[in-house]
Enzyme design. Structure first.
Site, PDB file in Angstrom:
ATOM      1  CB  THR A 424       3.906 -36.138 -28.434  1.00 53.65           C
ATOM      2  OG1 THR A 424       2.950 -35.117 -28.593  1.00 53.65           O
ATOM      3  CG2 THR A 424       5.128 -35.582 -27.746  1.00 53.65           C
ATOM      4  CG  ASN A 444      -1.266 -31.242 -30.639  1.00 53.46           C
ATOM      5  OD1 ASN A 444      -1.153 -31.950 -29.651  1.00 53.46           O
ATOM      6  ND2 ASN A 444      -2.349 -30.524 -30.865  1.00 53.46           N
ATOM      7  CB  SER A 495       3.388 -28.270 -23.491  1.00 49.10           C
ATOM      8  OG  SER A 495       3.762 -29.617 -23.671  1.00 49.10           O
ATOM      9  CB  SER A 496       0.691 -32.366 -21.024  1.00 48.76           C
ATOM     10  OG  SER A 496      -0.525 -31.712 -20.808  1.00 48.76           O
ATOM     11  N   GLY A 517       1.551 -38.358 -25.578  1.00 44.56           N
ATOM     12  CA  GLY A 517       0.150 -38.661 -25.286  1.00 44.56           C
ATOM     13  C   GLY A 517      -0.641 -37.535 -24.643  1.00 44.56           C
ATOM     14  N   GLY A 518      -0.337 -36.271 -25.000  1.00 46.17           N
ATOM     15  CA  GLY A 518      -1.129 -35.156 -24.456  1.00 46.17           C
ATOM     16  C   GLY A 518      -1.098 -35.186 -22.936  1.00 46.17           C
TER      17      GLY A 518
HETATM   18  N1  GLY Z   1       0.855 -31.239 -27.827  1.00 49.91           N
HETATM   19  C1  GLY Z   1       0.627 -31.841 -26.596  1.00 49.91           C
HETATM   20  C2  GLY Z   1       1.287 -31.161 -25.468  1.00 49.91           C
HETATM   21  O1  GLY Z   1       2.207 -30.410 -25.666  1.00 49.91           O
HETATM   22  O2  GLY Z   1       0.861 -31.338 -24.362  1.00 49.91           O
END
Ligand code: GLY
Length: 614
Positions: A424, A444, A495-496, A517-518
């Protein structure tokens, strides 16, 4: 903490430690300065003609590679910070040419799609939080599940384990949601752009970069090399990124003529240049040839959505962040509101006592996130309850002062929850009028699904893995999520991403934050926020400080290498924590403001990032 105006400037720009050093007069503001992500880079002459005394932030362990006293980029008029220098330059030029922060953000996002193809994109989605003329906005351009996808699309071949990189929600055509970026950037420009810069003008720099090319740096080559295996599986990706079977060479000029044509169509026709016509034909054909689900009607149907931002207060400052379908704002608010009940500013920075409360707040916020949140157009998100003082109080009542709470005492624990690395990209832009944009965009994982649309030169996302593809089983980030985030046709995956803007007590934007970073996005953004607001760290110190991540499952705190001293670690282990070390956590470049001067901090963990002010 009470500070004079001069001290406030110095605090944001250069930091505030505990030593009772007399505060000298601030240096004269420079007009143009730069900070790169190189930790070793000395301050430029224009950044600080009279460097103030170095005041180290407490709590950076010996041997920690990123200094607390690094000089930020500064600018009186505006600031852009991204993970890719060429994109930063595009944004800055747009500001200098009279565009506002939104015009510059849109130009920057399209430039990232060319020069940072592992994360910048046309084939993915994202979220934008903006403050324009004092009003907060949040824009959702998250991907949607294809209309042919459903609850059990991935059940026959569940990925199950985070380290299964080849699962169908992670690699290949089935992994992609319907891209949202072009629709989102169009919406942003239409609604919040200055009207002084046309759509074609904001796309022009990206078209030039794609058609004329740019010199490839070592980071670009290395990042392709790290993802060569997945890219080599798909002919259009191999052709683009692995010419002659090898990653694009450092020092060579890399062009993407097919992408330039797609961008030109978008410049000429707006979103129809992407969601209809030849680009849509190419995308649908790619899906058909690889067994993917996205169809032309899915593309034609896609809409970006304006949502009501999440707003909450932390230590008297207003935080504006992203609502569902990103969990970012809600989870950030839950962590913050639990911690407002503890006097963290009185603790020393990153003391075991402070970290204990931070880890426990993160744990509880993530448990709620994973169980309760999903696309608000499909499931009811109990946002009011989760953001209520009563919820925070109830959480604090379960936190012991001297002991970690095993996650299993709070929720059932799944096997095989693990976690992947960063991906990301987030960037921030501010302008002379005090407008601010935080924008996070993604396909992602780095290089997304690995699939490049043949004939169109852009990668597709593997965002389907952000759903609970099999509820109760961990995804690629080790997140064990529930039914609210199960797959359904046309639904957005949770999402995060946490683009966030902080408005200080004086009513001016004081921080612009966000990360890649997720799930570590949320915790990295919180730690920067807390570094500045709880401990008076400078923007650079807050960005450069060690990061920690706790998401409930797996029941282990992820730490950066050398981010804890032995004393800190032993003390926390005695409270029941276990740790897993990672090279680095998240990419979280940031912008701050004090007394008429913008400060920009590129992410030192990401080679190639750049903050530029003017
Ligand atoms: N793809 C990671 C997020 O959206 O959290």
């Amino acid at each position: 903490m009470k500070t004079s105006r001069a001290a406030l400037v110095l605090t944001l720009l250069f930091g505030c430690g505990t030593a009772p050093t007399p505060v000298p007069a601030p240096p004269a503001p420079p007009t143009t300065t730069t900070a790169t992500a190189s930790a070793a880079a000395p301050p430029t002459a224009s950044a600080a003609p009279t460097p103030p005394p170095v005041v180290l932030a407490p709590g950076f362990p010996a041997g920690w590679p990123y200094p607390a006293d690094a000089a930020p980029a500064t600018g009186q008029h505006g600031m852009v910070v991204t993970d890719a220098a060429l994109a930063t330059k595009v944004g800055l030029e747009m500001l200098k040419a009279g565009g506002n922060a939104v015009d510059a953000a849109v130009a920057t996002a399209f430039a990232l799609a060319v020069v940072y193809p592992g994360a910048g994109n046309l084939g993915g989605g994202g979220f934008m939080v903006a403050r324009v003329d004092g009003a907060p906005h949040s824009l959702d351009f998250r991907e949607t599940a294809p209309s042919k996808a459903g609850h059990d699309t991935f059940a026959a071949k569940p990925t199950g384990k985070p380290d299964d990189k080849g699962g169908t929600a992670r690699l290949g055509h089935l992994a992609s949601g319907v891209p949202g970026s072009v629709a989102g950037l169009w919406e942003a420009h239409q609604k919040l752009g200055s009207k002084k810069k046309t759509w074609a003008e904001v796309l022009a720099p990206a078209i030039k970069l794609a058609s004329e090319g740019f010199i490839v740096d070592a980071e670009f080559t290395a990042s392709i090399g790290q993802n060569a295996e997945r890219l080599s599986k798909y002919p259009a990706s191999a052709k683009l990124f692995l010419p002659d079977g090898k990653p694009v060479a450092t020092g060579s000029t890399w062009k993407n003529a097919e992408l330039a044509v797609v961008l030109k169509r978008i410049a000429d026709k707006g979103p129809k240049g992407f969601y209809e016509g030849p680009t849509a034909d190419l995308l649908a054909a790619e899906m058909k040839s690889g067994g993917g689900l996205i169809t032309k009607p899915d593309l034609a149907r896609y809409k970006a959505k304006w949502r009501a931002p999440i707003e909450f207060s932390y230590r008297g400052n207003k935080v504006v962040s992203m609502p569902p379908p990103s969990s970012g704002g809600v989870t950030l608010a839950m962590i913050s509101q639990i911690l407002e009940g503890y006097d963290l500013p009185k603790e020393s920075f990153h003391s075991p006592a402070e970290l204990h409360y931070i880890f426990e707040a993160m744990r509880r916020a993530f448990i709620a996130r994973n169980e309760k949140l999903g696309d608000p157009d499909f499931v009811k998100n109990p946002v009011e309850e989760l953001l209520s003082p009563a919820w925070a109080t109830a959480q604090r009542a379960t936190i012991k002062d001297d002991k970690a709470t095993p996650t299993v005492e709070l929720q059932p624990v799944a096997k095989d929850s693990g976690g992947a690395g960063p991906h990301t990209t987030n960037f921030s832009v501010v302008d002379e009028q005090g407008n601010a944009v935080a924008l996070t965009t993604t396909i992602n994982w780095f290089y997304g699904s690995g699939v490049t649309v043949a004939g169109a030169g852009f990668l597709l996302n593997n965002e389907m893995d952000d759903f609970a593809t099999v509820p109760g089983k961990a995804n690629g980030y080790g997140l064990v999520q529930g039914e609210p985030n199960a797959v359904a046709p046309n639904k957005r995956m949770l999402s995060s991403m946490s683009p966030s803007i902080v408005v200080g007590k004086d009513g001016h934007v004081s921080l612009v934050l966000g990360a890649a970073g997720g799930p570590t996005i949320i915790t990295a953004v919180f730690l920067e926020l807390a570094g500045v607001l709880d401990h008076g760290l400078s923007l650079m110190a807050a960005t450069n400080a060690p990061r920690f991540h706790e998401q409930g499952q797996p029941d282990v705190v992820t730490i950066e290498k050398d981010g804890l001293t032995d004393v800190q670690r032993k003390s926390l282990e005695a409270m029941g924590y276990t740790f897993k070390e990672r090279g680095h956590i998240a990419d979280a470049p940031s912008i701050g403001w004090a007394n008429g001067l913008w400060a920009g901090a590129a992410e030192p963990r990401r080679n190639g990032g750049l903050a530029l002010g003017y």
